[in-house]
Design a protein around this motif. Structure first.
Motif, short mmCIF file in Angstrom:
data_model
loop_
_atom_site.label_atom_id
_atom_site.label_comp_id
_atom_site.label_asym_id
_atom_site.label_seq_id
_atom_site.Cartn_x
_atom_site.Cartn_y
_atom_site.Cartn_z
N ARG A 38 0.83 -1.21 0.00
CA ARG A 38 0.00 0.00 0.00
C ARG A 38 0.86 1.26 0.00
O ARG A 38 0.55 2.24 -0.70
CB ARG A 38 -0.94 0.00 1.21
CG ARG A 38 -2.03 -1.04 1.15
CD ARG A 38 -2.92 -0.85 -0.05
NE ARG A 38 -3.99 -1.83 -0.11
CZ ARG A 38 -4.66 -2.13 -1.21
NH1 ARG A 38 -4.35 -1.54 -2.36
NH2 ARG A 38 -5.62 -3.04 -1.18
N HIS A 141 -11.93 -2.53 4.00
CA HIS A 141 -10.56 -3.06 3.96
C HIS A 141 -10.58 -4.59 3.96
O HIS A 141 -9.70 -5.22 3.37
CB HIS A 141 -9.76 -2.49 5.12
CG HIS A 141 -9.81 -1.00 5.17
ND1 HIS A 141 -9.08 -0.21 4.30
CD2 HIS A 141 -10.55 -0.15 5.94
CE1 HIS A 141 -9.34 1.06 4.55
NE2 HIS A 141 -10.23 1.12 5.53
N ARG A 566 -6.25 -0.31 6.46
CA ARG A 566 -6.88 0.94 6.92
C ARG A 566 -5.84 1.93 7.40
O ARG A 566 -5.91 3.14 7.10
CB ARG A 566 -7.87 0.62 8.05
CG ARG A 566 -8.53 1.83 8.69
CD ARG A 566 -9.55 1.38 9.72
NE ARG A 566 -10.21 2.50 10.36
CZ ARG A 566 -9.83 3.06 11.51
NH1 ARG A 566 -8.77 2.57 12.15
NH2 ARG A 566 -10.50 4.08 12.04
N ARG A 569 -3.97 3.64 4.49
CA ARG A 569 -4.75 4.71 3.86
C ARG A 569 -4.61 5.99 4.67
O ARG A 569 -4.45 7.09 4.12
CB ARG A 569 -6.21 4.31 3.73
CG ARG A 569 -7.09 5.41 3.13
CD ARG A 569 -8.53 4.98 2.99
NE ARG A 569 -8.68 3.91 2.02
CZ ARG A 569 -9.84 3.36 1.70
NH1 ARG A 569 -10.97 3.79 2.29
NH2 ARG A 569 -9.91 2.39 0.81
#
Length: 799
Positions: A38, A141, A566, A569
């Protein structure tokens, strides 16, 4: 991290700082792999440090010689997959390799039940389990992770153990499902399942560069999948992370972390040379390498991350005192069904074929009292736990009487043949008889229970080694329910239930260790916040099972990954911290992390119950020898904000000891206010409010105040060292004191020796520690001068 005490030889030669990156990720399990992908996908430069080696398809050992070396202990020359930990109350099994726990887990991707995200659920030894996140927070998620890992319910409906689990659940009126598995049974979405078919390569490629096949149903998931059918993290998130530019390094074991003065962190690690595998290597002699980063993600697992934080606590000043708390094993318990039969009358053995299929194909859910549907106790899951085919052979060989009898019969027939006493030359039937019916292995099935045990374990260091204070006794009702349900399943299948041998000593073996650096709403409740960021240490994140404040209940891998997704992000939405070299020595500016300050205070005195006046409570308590004391660490996470805020509020953590209320009472939440003002400009107050819980689980609040006022005589010492205390029932907020039931009152004071010790506990951490201490001192002395300055002025005039 290896559970290794410091060596007397000290660290090896320092190899120097090798560079700077935006993010260093420690570990490549469900938290670390998600973070690597990510954050790299978000445009940050990422380095992953994984202590273990890569395991491409076909590299997992299967021979006895290979398995004997397949353990992790580099000091003994072992660089293998399995890392076994042994503590006083349990054994733990985790893995060491690129992909972390995904290499040896059973592929299950269940979501944590919505109502199992409990809030302020009391624990027997004090404190509570509290989840600052909800199922709704993680829902999108969960979707992301399931998509990436190819979550697929087990597609074969005729597998014997799957059928047996469904029938047992129906007879017991329990809910059963075929949970999503991170396994490729087909060559693509919508395709029919077929064993051993070549898998197409994803667009991001494969980090190993070797072909993969669909699942052949061999039950070898927990030993590592040599087909590549498991959608492990190396085949998914790590391959995608490398495709996005992440630098993924194996055999790199992190030893130390240090916050840098201008922001960011320095990470120190050693490299395990593959040429030294099989040779004893004192790890204290390995050269240390150093790398710097703006953000640091710890994802070495509940054991590894907590151990790393504990060993580097001196560098992480002001870290929450809850470090090491909330450990649990996610309720793991292994049981066995033996001798299943086709019907309740016991008419012949029933084939369960535990070695056919992936390890887990079915999950039976048992309700929880928080579900609100009439269930009682703490909820859990029971799942089938298959195994590789060679275990069947071991099980049959262990049946000594039958094996000896069949061997004797076969040997007698061959002797008669050699003596010419029988003309029979076809011996196929005899060989089949020698092998036997294999009823024992074919009618047996391991069961794996997991659920909401009590997260009341404490992790600490003992002579440099990781230690865990945890016992099955506080969770005995939970384990009794799990064993009873397993026994009911065995009975429904016409078989017998057998505990695993460890249970006979009231020990368990967990493959799902959780907690140690739990998330919370503030430092008195947890080490990190709901996004995994460590309180008081901006840019330092815990994104693995260590951050979970209690059991998931279901298999925790998916929840850990969703929590990390999560958090990432959120990280990408924040401004990037300055890198160490450019930030070192820089002046304060917008976006700079705050400087924190803390000190520890100890006060002692007496209390009496059912007394409203503190002085009366002090006298009566002294006469009855009813002690009251506390030891608190006061922490201001941002000194500038603390000084400018007229309430001057900080966090208080620690414990209270009160004989008449049960002994030691941990502070669950605490607040301290320095020199608050009221309508009298010549008066200041220091306020304390501590939320506690007695050993019976009842909530309490200690409310205290110091009266700082220039009365006749020289009273500055007594004013600042005397605390008037009232103990209230319940967790009371400031506006509820008048209505709260009073339990007692008293007085505690700072003794001269304790005050001298307190002066040595002041710590500042952040970009400007010296300025922070100066600002705090200026505030403290300035307020005292405002109150007592006229006294000194009058004294000077008289002189």
């Amino acid at each position: 991290m290896t559970n290794e005490a410091p060596t007397s030889s000290g660290p090896g030669q320092d190899a120097g700082v090798e560079g700077e990156v935006d993010v260093v990720v420690v570990g490549s399990g469900f938290g670390g792999s998600v973070a690597a992908y990510r954050l790299a996908d978000g445009g940050l430069s990422v380095v992953v440090l994984e202590r273990g080696k890569p395991y491409p398809p076909g590299s997992f050992p299967r021979t006895p010689a290979g398995m004997a070396r397949n353990f992790w202990d580099p000091s003994e020359g072992l660089h293998g997959l399995f890392d076994i930990w042994s503590f006083r109350g349990l054994e733990g099994v985790v893995s060491s390799g690129l992909g972390g726990g995904s290499l040896i887990y059973a592929n299950v991707l269940l979501r944590k039940d919505e109502k199992w995200f409990v809030h302020e659920s009391p624990l027997p030894g004090g404190g509570y389990e509290n989840w600052p996140i909800s199922r709704g927070d993680l829902e999108p998620h969960y979707d992301e992770v399931e998509s990436m890992l190819g979550a697929t319910p087990y597609p074969y409906r005729d597998t014997p153990k799957t059928v047996a689990m469904r029938e047992a659940a129906e007879r017991l009126d329990l809910r059963v499902s075929r949970p999503p598995l991170a396994v490729s049974f087909a060559t693509g979405p919508g395709a029919s399942p077929v064993p051993g078919a070549p898998l197409p390569e994803p667009e991001y490629g494969n980090i190993h560069g070797l072909p993969r096949e669909t699942c052949r149903l061999t039950g070898e998931c927990d030993l590592g999948c040599n087909l590549g059918a498991k959608n492990t993290l190396d085949h998914t998130y790590l391959s995608a992370a490398r495709h996005r530019g992440a630098d993924i390094r194996t055999r790199c074991e992190v030893r130390g972390v240090t916050p840098l003065p201008g922001g960011g962190y320095e990470v120190r690690y050693v490299v395990h040379d593959p040429a030294r595998e099989g040779h004893r290597t004192p790890t204290g002699r390995l050269p240390l390498r150093r790398i710097r980063c703006g953000r640091l993600v710890l994802a070495a697992g509940a054991f590894g991350t907590t151990y790393l934080l504990l060993r580097n606590r001196s560098a992480l000043r002001g870290i929450s005192p809850t470090l090491g708390n909330r450990f649990c094993g996610n309720g793991d318990l292994l049981g066995l069904v033996l001798g299943a039969t086709r019907g309740s009358a016991g008419d012949g053995p029933r084939r369960l074929a535990s070695s056919t299929g992936p390890v887990i194909t079915s999950a039976i859910r048992v309700g929880d009292e928080v579900d609100g549907d009439g269930s009682t106790g703490r909820g859990f899951y029971v799942e089938d736990a298959g195994y590789p085919a060679f275990v069947d052979w071991l099980a049959e060989v262990s049946q000594v009487p039958g094996s000896v009898r069949r061997a004797a019969g076969f040997g007698l027939h061959r002797l008669r043949s050699r003596l010419g006493l029988t003309p029979r030359s076809n011996i196929s039937g005899l060989l089949a008889g020698l092998l036997g019916p294999a009823v024992f292995s074919d009618s047996s099935l391991p069961l794996l229970g997991m659920g909401r045990d009590l997260p009341d374990g404490r992790m600490s260091l003992r002579r440099g080694y990781l230690d865990i204070d945890w016992t099955t006794l506080t969770s005995r009702r939970y384990f009794a329910r799990v064993r009873r349900t397993m026994a009911d399943i065995a009975e429904a299948l016409g078989g017998d239930f057998l505990d695993n041998p460890l249970w006979w000593t009231r020990r368990v073996i967990t493959v799902h260790p959780l907690g140690g650096a739990p998330m919370g709403r503030h430092p008195a409740e947890g080490v990190c916040d709901a996004y995994g960021e460590v309180f008081g240490h901006p840019g330092l994140y815990v994104l693995d099972g260590a951050a979970l404040p209690g059991p998931v209940g279901a298999n925790p891998s998916l929840t850990i990954a969703a929590f990390a997704d999560r958090a990432c992000r959120h990280i990408l939405e924040q401004p990037l911290a300055p890198r160490a070299s450019s930030a070192a020595g820089a002046s304060a500016k917008d976006g700079e992390r705050p400087t924190s300050l803390s000190f520890t205070e100890e006060m002692k005195g007496h209390i009496a119950l059912d007394v409203d006046d503190p002085h009366e409570g002090q006298a009566l308590g002294r006469a009855r020898n009813q002690r009251l004391m506390f030891r608190l660490t006061i922490t201001a996470d941002d000194v500038d904000r603390f000084v400018s805020d007229p309430r001057h509020q900080a966090v208080a953590s620690g414990h209270v000891v009160c004989d008449v209320l049960g002994g030691r009472l941990p502070v669950e939440s605490g607040w301290f206010n320095l020199f608050t003002r009221d309508d009298d400009p010549s008066r200041r107050r220091m306020l304390y409010r501590l939320h506690l819980r007695d050993p019976g689980g009842n909530p309490l609040t200690l409310v205290g105040h110091k009266e700082v006022h220039d009365d006749p005589g020289f009273d500055i010492w007594s004013d600042t060292s005397t605390l008037y205390v009232r103990m209230l029932a319940g967790h009371v907020t400031a506006d509820g004191d008048a209505d709260a039931p009073l339990l007692g009152s008293g007085v505690i004071v700072i003794l001269a020796g304790d005050f001298a010790q307190q002066l040595t506990t002041f710590r500042a951490s952040g970009p400007h520690p010296a300025r922070a201490l100066q600002c705090f001192g200026r505030l403290f002395l300035g307020e005292l001068w405002d109150v007592y300055g006229s006294h000194f002025t009058r004294a000077g005039e008289r002189a």
